[in-house]
Write an enzyme that holds these catalytic residues in place. Structure first.
Site, PDB file in Angstrom:
ATOM      1  N   LEU A  89       0.820  -1.210   0.000  1.00 18.43           N
ATOM      2  CA  LEU A  89       0.000   0.000   0.000  1.00 18.43           C
ATOM      3  C   LEU A  89       0.858   1.267   0.000  1.00 18.43           C
ATOM      4  CD1 LEU A  89      -2.893  -0.866   2.440  1.00 18.43           C
ATOM      5  CD2 LEU A  89      -3.004  -0.582  -0.031  1.00 18.43           C
ATOM      6  N   HIS A 109      -1.738 -10.264  17.612  1.00 20.12           N
ATOM      7  CA  HIS A 109      -3.145 -10.120  17.267  1.00 20.12           C
ATOM      8  C   HIS A 109      -3.974 -11.181  17.990  1.00 20.12           C
ATOM      9  CE1 HIS A 109      -6.801  -9.763  14.985  1.00 20.12           C
ATOM     10  NE2 HIS A 109      -6.329  -8.719  14.344  1.00 20.12           N
ATOM     11  N   GLY A 149       4.242   1.651  -0.697  1.00 21.51           N
ATOM     12  CA  GLY A 149       5.157   1.770  -1.836  1.00 21.51           C
ATOM     13  C   GLY A 149       4.425   2.039  -3.139  1.00 21.51           C
ATOM     14  N   HIS A 203       1.519 -10.320  14.528  1.00 22.21           N
ATOM     15  CA  HIS A 203       0.752  -9.842  13.393  1.00 22.21           C
ATOM     16  C   HIS A 203       1.343  -8.598  12.750  1.00 22.21           C
ATOM     17  CE1 HIS A 203      -2.584  -8.825  10.906  1.00 22.21           C
ATOM     18  NE2 HIS A 203      -2.849  -7.728  11.555  1.00 22.21           N
ATOM     19  N   ARG A 238      -6.097  -4.590  20.754  1.00 22.62           N
ATOM     20  CA  ARG A 238      -5.502  -5.901  20.508  1.00 22.62           C
ATOM     21  C   ARG A 238      -4.592  -6.379  21.629  1.00 22.62           C
ATOM     22  NH1 ARG A 238      -4.283  -5.007  14.048  1.00 22.62           N
ATOM     23  NH2 ARG A 238      -6.454  -5.289  13.444  1.00 22.62           N
TER      24      ARG A 238
END
Lengths: 259, 643
Positions: free
Chosen positions: B48, B271, B50, B406, B335
């Site tokens: 996303l 996570h 780059g 995660h 989380r």
């Protein structure tokens, strides 16, 4: 979680490089847990090959959850193996029985040349997207996201098409090596949305023409839909064909317009 | 460990928090459109961050050369993000605002993020949704045709936009398509199956990179006016994680070895909702989106010896421990809080499943209340994914879940402009440390990656490039490039020449076990010191006994992995150092010595409200610490409470 194990006989395509001759090699593989994924089974094979001084089998994989589209294996002649709507990485060994023979090959298509063993080059898919598989919307120019309501049905249908993971199973499964399911899914995703209308017909022609430069022609076998891990419908191919025909009308230059 | 007391300049603009970004955009230098094409920018990574950066810089007119180790930019691991992307649109009319998203993110990050960066992130969040919608991202909609939202952990408003359970895929395809358009237009030169293996620094500036062609092994230099690294996180240092198999620390680690500071590596996110491991051959763990906590209720049997199937256990014998302990947020606590709570139950023997290594996530109530159709509409792909992996049907029996590594909040240190301490080196997305503090909220990773790429870097990079106007790139014939190429080739040769007995994976698994057991959800002086003595020993064993077959002139996946694992040994050492020195518990970093009576984390704002940025000194065991003190002008530091 049953503690059950399988002994398998694998026939795996080995090919040292793009120009090398390939061959099948056979491996007996005991001690495979039924809870393993198919690719974990290949990990075990590779560990054993490495321990015996043989180069491991090259195969593509990354996310191992059926979304990146890297994995690409013909398993007993079926793209991504026997389970419907499943990429190879999501296939689990509980679907096999003790003593099974499993033939593992790369995608077979002249558009996807083999790089090594089970790894192929799928660059023509990128070429199709580069030809027109986008909406031209430079960053900064967008209106408010809710300024154009999109009927839920249209949005859902676009999403059904947009789920394509670009793995190439459709091409591998097609007797003609056609990429119509891939191309039509990418087209439908954008052509069904209001935002995609401005470039709808130029996009359709550009993508279809590029597709035809690389891939075979569709003769409606429907093998692509059966092999698709995301179960993308061949209805999108009909939409693509319709848009391609319409494009012959819509893409004419406006009256009086010069080159 | 040495301490360098020179202050790190975060370059945060002066002025009121809400005006900083607006003022800064006016204050930065611009490059005029005709001059932009004179600048070459190298972008490494096509996730996303780059892909959005490469596409946007090319749209502006810069010459972009982009690299991905995948066969296509679209395969980057952003594609696997499931649940959604946050944005302060307030489309729900439920009290959301830029300030609330900013506040939730700072609080969720346990007050360890830089205020100004987070506020900017919240400011541009709405633009991201507009941008992605214009690109054709098919976000979920209501019947009226307007955008739908869902709730995520750590927030009491619904601000998460989603595209079924494949939000990351759809956002990445949007960025990838924008990138494809620029490739088509000739503004981006794209190199796939090409891995960055070194950063070239000349006269103190980042001037290029060295790559290896993964198909034919060619080592090659690339020169640019600036280098943008957006190569993701380092979760695979734990071996088992929800990251893709190839996600790695190599690009940022090699940049670190060339002088870039590594910030807060100990901030790792575990996570809470992943499928528990089933056996020793497990190669990765699969995430079940946090969005499931909207409708799923988490519980364990009250009695550790309860052998009944879950549907036979009556309400009275169940402990919905999140709802009990955190009534205000219930199943939607952040989380880190949810993960530690699960660990507590499993450690106490109340775990479920054949290995007693999970807790239940139960949809029975939601199905009863909303009907199976609604649950199917919301989560069908996740539920199917679970069924495929476990052979169990969550419509009939509750899911079993357990925490797994995660996301990594730490990464290369960057200033407000997203530039590292090495001038000309920019770091975006998960690869930098900037916005999430000690814990990232759900649906904020996609937001940050796209904010950095579409709306931050395109403004800030001009400020640096403007100063280089008229200067050509450093030629790749320069000695600095030759030295880096030799460095890369030597390491490759060294790995192939060991010819030992054990596979790369063996070492990676051993490292992962040390990291999970001693530096995972709970860390102590003792466990970290154990790692600091055992990891170097394991690294030494690796360099004496690893077996990498094949050659360096063709595709060699073992060789690729060997280089990444070698970097993980050095990086893991730094991570443990950082965890040892941070004598507090905050967010994803939990030190057993620093807990309150009820087991909740105890932060130490007096001594640790700073960013720990580490400098490479040549020896993994002796890094130098730089501190960036965190200044809170707008937010009052408080103990997080989700009760």
């Amino acid at each position: 979680m049953t503690g059950k194990t399988l002994t398998l006989r694998l026939k795996v395509w080995r090919q040292d490089g793009p120009r090398a001759a390939g061959r099948f090699e056979e491996y007996d593989l005991p001690g495979i847990s039924v809870d393993m994924s198919f690719l974990e089974m290949l990990d075990v094979l590779n560990e054993r090959l490495n321990a015996d001084g043989h180069e491991p089998v090259a195969f593509e994989h990354d996310c191992r959850e059926g979304i990146c589209g890297s994995c690409s294996l013909m398993i007993n002649g079926m793209a991504h193996g026997p389970q419907k709507g499943t990429a190879t990485c999501q296939l689990h060994m509980r679907h096999y029985r003790d003593g099974d023979e499993i033939v593992i090959e790369p995608w077979r298509s002249s558009a996807f040349p083999i790089i090594k063993d089970l790894v192929v080059d799928r660059a023509p898919f990128d070429a199709i997207i580069q030809a027109g598989g986008y909406i031209s919307a430079p960053a900064g120019s967008a209106p408010d996201a809710n300024s154009v309501p999109i009927p839920k049905e249209a949005s859902d249908s676009a999403m059904d098409a947009a789920q394509c993971i670009g793995c190439g199973a459709c091409v591998a499964a097609c007797p003609n090596g056609a990429a119509n399911l891939f191309t039509s899914a990418k087209l439908a995703h954008l052509n069904l949305l209001p935002q995609g209308q401005a470039e709808r017909y130029s996009r359709t022609v550009a993508m279809v023409d590029t597709m035809e430069d690389h891939f075979g022609s569709c003769t409606n076998h429907g093998e692509c839909e059966a092999a698709c891990p995301k179960e993308i419908s061949i209805d999108f191919i009909a939409l693509m064909n319709r848009d391609y025909v319409k494009a012959q009308l819509f893409n004419r230059r406006l009256a009086g317009q010069r080159r | 460990m040495a301490l360098d007391t020179t202050a790190l300049d975060s370059k945060v603009p002066v002025g009121p928090l809400a005006d900083k970004w607006t003022n800064h955009k006016f204050d930065v230098k611009l490059v005029n459109p005709a001059n932009k094409r004179r600048f070459t920018v190298l972008v490494v990574g096509t996730g996303l961050a780059g892909a959005s950066a490469a596409a946007t810089l090319a749209e502006l007119g810069y010459k972009v050369v982009c690299f991905s180790f995948h066969d296509s930019p679209r395969r980057a691991h952003s594609i696997a993000a499931q649940g959604g992307i946050n944005a302060a649109k307030n489309y729900r009319n439920d009290g959301d605002s830029v300030h609330r998203l900013f506040y939730d993110t700072i609080k969720g990050g346990d007050y360890r993020a830089r205020e100004a960066n987070v506020h900017r992130l919240a400011e541009v969040s709405a633009d991201i949704i507009d941008q992605c919608t214009a690109q054709g991202v098919p976000f979920a909609r209501e019947y009226g045709g307007l955008l739908d939202n869902r709730s995520f952990g750590g927030a009491q408003v619904s601000r998460t936009f989603y595209a079924r359970g494949q939000t990351g895929q759809q956002l990445l395809l949007g960025a990838y398509q924008a990138l494809a358009r620029q490739i088509h237009l000739g503004n981006v030169e794209m190199h796939t199956r090409t891995e960055m293996l070194d950063l070239v620094v000349k006269d103190g500036r980042a001037t290029g990179i060295v790559t290896r062609d993964l198909v034919n092994g060619e080592v090659r230099s690339w020169s640019g006016h600036a280098v943008v690294v957006a190569t993701g996180g380092y979760g695979n240092v734990f071996y088992l994680s929800t990251n893709a198999m190839q996600s790695n620390v190599t690009a940022i680690w090699r940049a670190h070895r060339r002088g870039a500071l590594m910030a807060n590596p100990c901030y790792t996110q575990i996570h809470p909702t992943c499928i528990p491991a089933s056996d020793d051959f497990q190669s990765k763990l699969t995430l079940m989106s946090e969005s499931l906590r909207n409708d799923g209720r988490i519980w364990v049997p009250k009695n550790a010896d309860d052998a009944r199937s879950p549907d036979q256990i009556p309400e009275d014998d169940r402990d919905y421990y999140l709802e009990r302990r955190y009534p205000a947020f219930g199943n939607l606590v952040p989380r880190d809080v949810a993960s530690r709570a699960s660990k507590k139950e499993v450690d106490a023997g109340r775990g479920v499943g054949p290995l007693k290594n999970g807790v239940y996530l139960d949809f029975a109530d939601a199905i009863g209340r909303l009907g199976r159709d609604v649950i199917e509409e919301r989560y069908s792909n996740l539920i199917e994914m679970y069924d495929r992996i476990t052979g169990e049907d969550p419509y009939q029996v509750p899911m079993r879940i357990y925490p797994a590594v995660h996301y990594t909040m730490g990464g290369l240190w960057v200033d407000y402009n997203l530039m590292s301490n090495v001038p000309g080196l920019y770091v975006l997305g998960e690869a930098n440390f900037s916005d999430h503090g000690a814990n990232r909220l759900g649906a904020s990773a996609l937001m940050q990656g796209l904010a950095d790429g579409y709306f931050v870097l395109p403004y800030t990079i001009g400020d640096y490039l403007a100063g280089l106007l008229g200067q050509p790139v450093v030629p790749t014939s320069d000695a600095a490039f030759a030295e880096a190429e030799t460095n890369v080739a030597d390491m490759t040769r060294r790995m192939l020449s060991v010819k030992g007995t054990r596979s790369v994976d063996y070492f990676h698994k051993e490292l992962g076990k040390l990291m999970w057991d001693n530096c995972g959800m709970a860390r102590s002086t003792e466990s970290l010191e154990k790692n600091l003595s055992e990891i170097p020993a394991l690294a030494e064993e690796f360099w004496n006994d690893v077996r990498v077959l094949g050659n360096d002139e063709s595709l060699n996946q073992s060789l690729e992995r060997a280089g990444r694992v070698a970097d993980y040994f050095e990086f893991a050492t730094l991570l443990c150092h950082d965890a040892l020195v941070r004598e507090e518990s905050c967010g994803g970093h939990f030190r057993v010595e620093h807990a309150q009576e009820d087991g909740e984390a105890r932060r130490d704002d007096e001594n640790f409200a700073h960013v720990a940025a580490w400098e490479w000194t040549g020896a993994p065991s002796a890094p130098t610490l730089h501190k960036e003190e965190l200044v809170f002008e707008s937010v009052h530091l408080a103990t997080r409470s989700y009760k």
